[in-house]
Motif scaffolding. Structure first.
Motif, PDB file in Angstrom:
ATOM      1  N   UNK A 152       8.966  33.010  52.605  1.00  0.00           N
ATOM      2  CA  UNK A 152       7.709  32.735  51.899  1.00  0.00           C
ATOM      3  C   UNK A 152       7.903  31.697  50.787  1.00  0.00           C
ATOM      4  N   UNK A 153       8.966  31.834  50.039  1.00  0.00           N
ATOM      5  CA  UNK A 153       9.227  30.903  48.939  1.00  0.00           C
ATOM      6  C   UNK A 153       9.434  29.484  49.463  1.00  0.00           C
ATOM      7  N   UNK A 154      10.167  29.370  50.548  1.00  0.00           N
ATOM      8  CA  UNK A 154      10.373  28.048  51.138  1.00  0.00           C
ATOM      9  C   UNK A 154       9.044  27.425  51.567  1.00  0.00           C
ATOM     10  N   UNK A 155       8.187  28.232  52.185  1.00  0.00           N
ATOM     11  CA  UNK A 155       6.877  27.735  52.614  1.00  0.00           C
ATOM     12  C   UNK A 155       5.999  27.371  51.420  1.00  0.00           C
ATOM     13  N   UNK A 156       6.017  28.217  50.394  1.00  0.00           N
ATOM     14  CA  UNK A 156       5.204  27.947  49.200  1.00  0.00           C
ATOM     15  C   UNK A 156       5.674  26.694  48.469  1.00  0.00           C
ATOM     16  N   UNK A 157       6.967  26.465  48.437  1.00  0.00           N
ATOM     17  CA  UNK A 157       7.474  25.253  47.788  1.00  0.00           C
ATOM     18  C   UNK A 157       7.030  24.004  48.539  1.00  0.00           C
ATOM     19  N   UNK A 158       7.030  24.095  49.869  1.00  0.00           N
ATOM     20  CA  UNK A 158       6.545  22.966  50.666  1.00  0.00           C
ATOM     21  C   UNK A 158       5.055  22.741  50.416  1.00  0.00           C
ATOM     22  N   UNK A 159       4.280  23.839  50.338  1.00  0.00           N
ATOM     23  CA  UNK A 159       2.847  23.718  50.052  1.00  0.00           C
ATOM     24  C   UNK A 159       2.615  23.123  48.664  1.00  0.00           C
ATOM     25  N   UNK A 160       3.414  23.555  47.708  1.00  0.00           N
ATOM     26  CA  UNK A 160       3.264  23.034  46.344  1.00  0.00           C
ATOM     27  C   UNK A 160       3.511  21.524  46.308  1.00  0.00           C
ATOM     28  N   UNK A 161       4.555  21.064  47.004  1.00  0.00           N
ATOM     29  CA  UNK A 161       4.839  19.626  47.028  1.00  0.00           C
ATOM     30  C   UNK A 161       3.669  18.859  47.640  1.00  0.00           C
ATOM     31  N   UNK A 162       3.147  19.371  48.751  1.00  0.00           N
ATOM     32  CA  UNK A 162       2.035  18.682  49.422  1.00  0.00           C
ATOM     33  C   UNK A 162       0.777  18.680  48.558  1.00  0.00           C
ATOM     34  N   UNK A 163       0.469  19.827  47.949  1.00  0.00           N
ATOM     35  CA  UNK A 163      -0.732  19.916  47.112  1.00  0.00           C
ATOM     36  C   UNK A 163      -0.594  19.093  45.834  1.00  0.00           C
ATOM     37  N   UNK A 178       1.450  32.241  43.159  1.00  0.00           N
ATOM     38  CA  UNK A 178       2.112  33.016  44.215  1.00  0.00           C
ATOM     39  C   UNK A 178       3.613  32.743  44.226  1.00  0.00           C
ATOM     40  N   UNK A 179       3.971  31.485  44.058  1.00  0.00           N
ATOM     41  CA  UNK A 179       5.378  31.110  44.076  1.00  0.00           C
ATOM     42  C   UNK A 179       6.129  31.741  42.912  1.00  0.00           C
ATOM     43  N   UNK A 180       5.522  31.734  41.735  1.00  0.00           N
ATOM     44  CA  UNK A 180       6.173  32.322  40.556  1.00  0.00           C
ATOM     45  C   UNK A 180       6.420  33.817  40.761  1.00  0.00           C
ATOM     46  N   UNK A 181       5.433  34.512  41.336  1.00  0.00           N
ATOM     47  CA  UNK A 181       5.601  35.944  41.572  1.00  0.00           C
ATOM     48  C   UNK A 181       6.709  36.221  42.592  1.00  0.00           C
ATOM     49  N   UNK A 182       6.713  35.454  43.680  1.00  0.00           N
ATOM     50  CA  UNK A 182       7.730  35.670  44.718  1.00  0.00           C
ATOM     51  C   UNK A 182       9.129  35.322  44.208  1.00  0.00           C
ATOM     52  N   UNK A 183       9.233  34.249  43.426  1.00  0.00           N
ATOM     53  CA  UNK A 183      10.541  33.877  42.876  1.00  0.00           C
ATOM     54  C   UNK A 183      11.044  34.946  41.902  1.00  0.00           C
ATOM     55  N   UNK A 184      10.130  35.534  41.135  1.00  0.00           N
ATOM     56  CA  UNK A 184      10.523  36.591  40.200  1.00  0.00           C
ATOM     57  C   UNK A 184      11.026  37.815  40.966  1.00  0.00           C
TER      58      UNK A 184
END
Length: 315
Positions: A23-34, A102-108
């Motif tokens: 999930x974190x890997x996917x969210x990081x990719x989404x963050x870069x794109x957004x 979402x990314x911050x919560x998952x990373x925590x």
């Protein structure tokens, strides 16, 4: 002393951590794109707003539209475009903010689960030791699986060593071909009327190629040591005989030049063929290595399940 409920809880943590990592890997990719999208939309919004500001100010465009009587019409158009651009940017910014949350919560959560794999492995091995100490029937199957895993690990190591030797040989073949290609270019220039520099450069490349061939033969012997059942023909010669070199330097005749060129081309073919053989063997080795990895992982998973599911006899 292991406890089954603790082992189960640790196993759940390991599974959750693996899920979170994806999930974190996917969210990081989404963050870069957004982030890129929001940056582009912000620039577009600023540009549209700048158009509105120019019309509302004392710009040449404002004077022109006021003069033609179309100021209000043009200003309304520019305001609509600026508003639409701002809406798009705000939507992208909100989406980016949601992803970052979402990314911050998952990373925590991932940080909290740090080390759970090691803890699970320790607990699992503790249970395995308890099973052996108790003479549990499951211990025999576990030992058998461990022996199979050790054999697979040894085979993987041998295959990896052979693969590394093969890539080393392939690298030297590439270097030789580079020198031979350079020699070929100098030979062509020489045949078209080149001077002594072309002769010297050509033979310098051939000398370097010959030295590299000697190293390649060393690498191929190492490779073949790992592959006693594979035959690779490495008997190559690149150097020129004394007569050709003498004729090429001092008579500079077309016949001698063509003989040198023919020798270079034959050497290129030999090296290329050997490289191709190495490449084919490497493909087979890598396929075998990958199969061994899959087999090892399957054995490890089966061993884990055996230990986890075993129920020691109660006193």
């Amino acid at each position: 002393m292991y406890k089954q409920d603790e082992l189960s809880a640790l196993r759940q943590q390991v599974a959750r951590k693996a899920q979170l990592e994806i999930r974190v890997e996917q969210l990081r990719a989404q963050r870069r794109e957004l982030a890129r999208k929001a940056e582009d939309l912000k620039a577009a919004q600023q540009e549209e707003q700048a158009d509105v500001d120019r019309l509302e100010g004392r710009s040449l465009a404002a004077f022109f539209y006021a003069f033609t009587g179309k100021m209000e019409e043009k200003l309304d158009e520019e305001r609509r475009e600026a508003y639409a651009a701002r809406v798009k940017y705000d939507a992208a910014a909100r989406e980016l903010s949601a992803v970052e949350g979402d990314l911050a919560r998952d990373e925590a959560e991932l940080r909290r689960l740090s080390g759970c794999e090691a803890a699970y492995r320790q607990a699992l091995e503790g249970k395995a030791a308890a099973l052996r100490a108790a003479g549990d029937p499951a211990a025999g199957e576990i030992t058998h699986l461990e022996e199979e895993m050790a054999a697979a690990e040894r085979e993987h190591k041998e295959l990896q060593e052979a693969i590394e030797a093969g890539y080393s040989a392939q690298d030297w073949a590439d270097r030789i071909l580079e020198q031979l290609n350079s020699a070929e270019n100098w030979a062509i220039w020489d045949m078209m009327g080149g001077d002594l520099i072309a002769d010297l450069a050509k033979h310098d490349r051939l000398d370097q190629a010959q030295e590299m061939v000697e190293q390649l033969q060393v690498e191929l012997r190492r490779f073949k040591t790992e592959l006693t059942d594979v035959s690779i023909d490495a008997e190559m010669q690149v150097k020129l005989d004394g007569f050709l070199r003498f004729a090429d330097y001092f008579f500079d005749g077309l016949f001698a030049d063509w003989a040198v060129m023919d020798h270079i081309e034959n050497s290129q073919k030999q090296v290329s063929q050997t490289r191709q053989q190495v490449e084919e063997v490497l493909a087979s080795l890598e396929s075998r290595r990958d199969a061994v990895e899959r087999h090892y992982n399957a054995l490890a998973q089966k061993r884990e399940e055996q230990i986890f599911a075993a129920e020691p006899a109660k006193d």
